[in-house]
Design a protein around this motif. Structure first.
Motif, PDB file in Angstrom:
ATOM      1  N   THR A   1     -14.799  10.329  23.195  1.00  0.00           N
ATOM      2  CA  THR A   1     -14.903  10.385  21.739  1.00  0.00           C
ATOM      3  C   THR A   1     -16.363  10.553  21.328  1.00  0.00           C
ATOM      4  O   THR A   1     -17.254   9.986  21.933  1.00  0.00           O
ATOM      5  CB  THR A   1     -14.333   9.101  21.103  1.00  0.00           C
ATOM      6  N   ARG A   2     -16.562  11.351  20.289  1.00  0.00           N
ATOM      7  CA  ARG A   2     -17.890  11.516  19.692  1.00  0.00           C
ATOM      8  C   ARG A   2     -17.716  11.621  18.191  1.00  0.00           C
ATOM      9  O   ARG A   2     -16.602  11.816  17.699  1.00  0.00           O
ATOM     10  CB  ARG A   2     -18.604  12.725  20.265  1.00  0.00           C
ATOM     11  N   SER A   3     -18.806  11.486  17.473  1.00  0.00           N
ATOM     12  CA  SER A   3     -18.779  11.601  16.014  1.00  0.00           C
ATOM     13  C   SER A   3     -19.668  12.739  15.571  1.00  0.00           C
ATOM     14  O   SER A   3     -20.707  13.001  16.179  1.00  0.00           O
ATOM     15  CB  SER A   3     -19.261  10.304  15.362  1.00  0.00           C
ATOM     16  N   THR A   4     -19.257  13.409  14.505  1.00  0.00           N
ATOM     17  CA  THR A   4     -20.082  14.469  13.943  1.00  0.00           C
ATOM     18  C   THR A   4     -21.127  13.855  13.018  1.00  0.00           C
ATOM     19  O   THR A   4     -21.056  12.671  12.677  1.00  0.00           O
ATOM     20  CB  THR A   4     -19.226  15.467  13.141  1.00  0.00           C
ATOM     21  N   GLN A   5     -22.086  14.653  12.595  1.00  0.00           N
ATOM     22  CA  GLN A   5     -23.101  14.179  11.656  1.00  0.00           C
ATOM     23  C   GLN A   5     -22.470  13.748  10.349  1.00  0.00           C
ATOM     24  O   GLN A   5     -22.971  12.873   9.667  1.00  0.00           O
ATOM     25  CB  GLN A   5     -24.148  15.261  11.414  1.00  0.00           C
ATOM     26  N   GLY A   6     -21.334  14.347  10.002  1.00  0.00           N
ATOM     27  CA  GLY A   6     -20.625  14.007   8.776  1.00  0.00           C
ATOM     28  C   GLY A   6     -19.754  12.765   8.899  1.00  0.00           C
ATOM     29  O   GLY A   6     -19.106  12.361   7.943  1.00  0.00           O
ATOM     30  N   GLY A   7     -19.682  12.179  10.099  1.00  0.00           N
ATOM     31  CA  GLY A   7     -18.923  10.951  10.292  1.00  0.00           C
ATOM     32  C   GLY A   7     -17.501  11.148  10.781  1.00  0.00           C
ATOM     33  O   GLY A   7     -16.759  10.183  10.918  1.00  0.00           O
ATOM     34  N   SER A   8     -17.094  12.380  11.047  1.00  0.00           N
ATOM     35  CA  SER A   8     -15.755  12.620  11.578  1.00  0.00           C
ATOM     36  C   SER A   8     -15.696  12.237  13.052  1.00  0.00           C
ATOM     37  O   SER A   8     -16.665  12.412  13.788  1.00  0.00           O
ATOM     38  CB  SER A   8     -15.368  14.093  11.446  1.00  0.00           C
ATOM     39  N   SER A   9     -14.544  11.729  13.470  1.00  0.00           N
ATOM     40  CA  SER A   9     -14.330  11.341  14.860  1.00  0.00           C
ATOM     41  C   SER A   9     -13.620  12.473  15.592  1.00  0.00           C
ATOM     42  O   SER A   9     -12.638  13.015  15.092  1.00  0.00           O
ATOM     43  CB  SER A   9     -13.480  10.067  14.907  1.00  0.00           C
ATOM     44  N   ILE A  10     -14.118  12.824  16.780  1.00  0.00           N
ATOM     45  CA  ILE A  10     -13.518  13.876  17.597  1.00  0.00           C
ATOM     46  C   ILE A  10     -13.273  13.305  18.979  1.00  0.00           C
ATOM     47  O   ILE A  10     -14.196  12.824  19.633  1.00  0.00           O
ATOM     48  CB  ILE A  10     -14.430  15.113  17.694  1.00  0.00           C
TER      49      ILE A  10
ATOM     50  N   ASN B   1     -10.230  12.944  13.768  1.00  0.00           N
ATOM     51  CA  ASN B   1     -10.088  11.809  12.858  1.00  0.00           C
ATOM     52  C   ASN B   1      -9.060  10.787  13.315  1.00  0.00           C
ATOM     53  O   ASN B   1      -9.180  10.235  14.400  1.00  0.00           O
ATOM     54  CB  ASN B   1      -9.841  12.312  11.441  1.00  0.00           C
ATOM     55  N   GLY B   2      -8.023  10.499  12.507  1.00  0.00           N
ATOM     56  CA  GLY B   2      -7.062   9.447  12.824  1.00  0.00           C
ATOM     57  C   GLY B   2      -6.315   9.695  14.117  1.00  0.00           C
ATOM     58  O   GLY B   2      -6.101   8.777  14.920  1.00  0.00           O
ATOM     59  N   LEU B   3      -5.903  10.936  14.346  1.00  0.00           N
ATOM     60  CA  LEU B   3      -5.217  11.264  15.601  1.00  0.00           C
ATOM     61  C   LEU B   3      -6.152  11.007  16.776  1.00  0.00           C
ATOM     62  O   LEU B   3      -5.765  10.414  17.776  1.00  0.00           O
ATOM     63  CB  LEU B   3      -4.744  12.723  15.595  1.00  0.00           C
ATOM     64  N   GLY B   4      -7.394  11.426  16.640  1.00  0.00           N
ATOM     65  CA  GLY B   4      -8.380  11.204  17.694  1.00  0.00           C
ATOM     66  C   GLY B   4      -8.603   9.729  17.968  1.00  0.00           C
ATOM     67  O   GLY B   4      -8.735   9.305  19.117  1.00  0.00           O
ATOM     68  N   ALA B   5      -8.642   8.916  16.908  1.00  0.00           N
ATOM     69  CA  ALA B   5      -8.838   7.470  17.070  1.00  0.00           C
ATOM     70  C   ALA B   5      -7.665   6.851  17.829  1.00  0.00           C
ATOM     71  O   ALA B   5      -7.863   6.011  18.723  1.00  0.00           O
ATOM     72  CB  ALA B   5      -9.007   6.810  15.710  1.00  0.00           C
ATOM     73  N   ASN B   6      -6.434   7.258  17.511  1.00  0.00           N
ATOM     74  CA  ASN B   6      -5.259   6.730  18.210  1.00  0.00           C
ATOM     75  C   ASN B   6      -5.236   7.165  19.676  1.00  0.00           C
ATOM     76  O   ASN B   6      -4.916   6.376  20.555  1.00  0.00           O
ATOM     77  CB  ASN B   6      -3.971   7.161  17.524  1.00  0.00           C
ATOM     78  N   VAL B   7      -5.572   8.404  19.927  1.00  0.00           N
ATOM     79  CA  VAL B   7      -5.603   8.898  21.305  1.00  0.00           C
ATOM     80  C   VAL B   7      -6.664   8.137  22.100  1.00  0.00           C
ATOM     81  O   VAL B   7      -6.420   7.699  23.229  1.00  0.00           O
ATOM     82  CB  VAL B   7      -5.843  10.421  21.331  1.00  0.00           C
ATOM     83  N   ALA B   8      -7.829   7.940  21.500  1.00  0.00           N
ATOM     84  CA  ALA B   8      -8.901   7.210  22.184  1.00  0.00           C
ATOM     85  C   ALA B   8      -8.488   5.769  22.472  1.00  0.00           C
ATOM     86  O   ALA B   8      -8.810   5.218  23.527  1.00  0.00           O
ATOM     87  CB  ALA B   8     -10.173   7.241  21.347  1.00  0.00           C
ATOM     88  N   LYS B   9      -7.778   5.164  21.558  1.00  0.00           N
ATOM     89  CA  LYS B   9      -7.403   3.755  21.685  1.00  0.00           C
ATOM     90  C   LYS B   9      -6.258   3.541  22.672  1.00  0.00           C
ATOM     91  O   LYS B   9      -6.259   2.575  23.434  1.00  0.00           O
ATOM     92  CB  LYS B   9      -7.016   3.210  20.321  1.00  0.00           C
ATOM     93  N   TYR B  10      -5.263   4.420  22.678  1.00  0.00           N
ATOM     94  CA  TYR B  10      -4.030   4.169  23.415  1.00  0.00           C
ATOM     95  C   TYR B  10      -3.825   5.016  24.664  1.00  0.00           C
ATOM     96  O   TYR B  10      -2.899   4.768  25.427  1.00  0.00           O
ATOM     97  CB  TYR B  10      -2.824   4.345  22.496  1.00  0.00           C
ATOM     98  N   CYS B  11      -4.617   6.047  24.888  1.00  0.00           N
ATOM     99  CA  CYS B  11      -4.390   6.935  26.035  1.00  0.00           C
ATOM    100  C   CYS B  11      -5.359   6.653  27.168  1.00  0.00           C
ATOM    101  O   CYS B  11      -6.509   6.296  26.938  1.00  0.00           O
ATOM    102  CB  CYS B  11      -4.521   8.396  25.615  1.00  0.00           C
ATOM    103  N   LYS B  12      -4.866   6.836  28.372  1.00  0.00           N
ATOM    104  CA  LYS B  12      -5.662   6.663  29.585  1.00  0.00           C
ATOM    105  C   LYS B  12      -5.302   7.755  30.588  1.00  0.00           C
ATOM    106  O   LYS B  12      -4.249   8.383  30.495  1.00  0.00           O
ATOM    107  CB  LYS B  12      -5.387   5.302  30.240  1.00  0.00           C
ATOM    108  N   LYS B  13      -6.173   7.918  31.571  1.00  0.00           N
ATOM    109  CA  LYS B  13      -5.929   8.861  32.657  1.00  0.00           C
ATOM    110  C   LYS B  13      -4.573   8.583  33.303  1.00  0.00           C
ATOM    111  O   LYS B  13      -4.205   7.434  33.531  1.00  0.00           O
ATOM    112  CB  LYS B  13      -7.039   8.719  33.698  1.00  0.00           C
TER     113      LYS B  13
END
Length: 130
Positions: A17-26, A65-77
């Motif tokens: 996960t990374r964030s853009t300068q505008g604050g969006s989560s990717i 954004n929200g989808l990215g946050a959920n994937v980062a939180k709940y997904c693993k290799k």
């Protein structure tokens, strides 16, 4: 006209996960799928144990954004997921001035089909097993 991608495969490494300068989560994941390998005649073939030989394909999937946050939180290799989205092509010049091209999938939806290994993300939402 339609640009639609549907993949079902396993996550090949933990999400990044990374964030853009505008604050969006990717959040980016790599999903591996396989398909039967083909010989020079275009036919599938089996290995010495009688299993059909497979070729793996790795797909870069970007979640915002929200989808990215959920994937980062709940997904693993290793987790089995399905992804719906669209193809996105890009081009850029590398530091040596060489034009490079890339292709990734911008995800609209990611469904989790398995939970991570025991002890990880136990607070994840339930998986519909129907």
């Amino acid at each position: 006209m339609t640009n639609l991608v549907i993949l079902v495969g396993r996550i090949s490494r933990d999400p990044e996960t990374r964030s853009t300068q505008g604050g969006s989560s990717i959040t980016t994941i790599n999903v591996v799928t396989d398909r039967p390998a083909r010989n020079k005649e275009g036919k599938t073939y089996k290995d010495e144990n009688g299993y059909t030989v497979k070729d793996a394909e790795f797909h870069r999937v970007t979640c915002f954004n929200g989808l990215g946050a959920n994937v980062a939180k709940y997904c693993k290799k290793g987790q089995l997921v399905s992804v719906e989205g669209r193809l996105h092509y890009s081009s850029w010049e590398d530091q040596d001035g060489v034009k490079r091209y890339g292709c990734e999938i911008y995800a609209d939806k990611v469904d989790f089909h398995t939970k991570p290994r025991s002890g990880e993300n136990e607070d994840a939402p339930p998986i519909d097993e129907d």
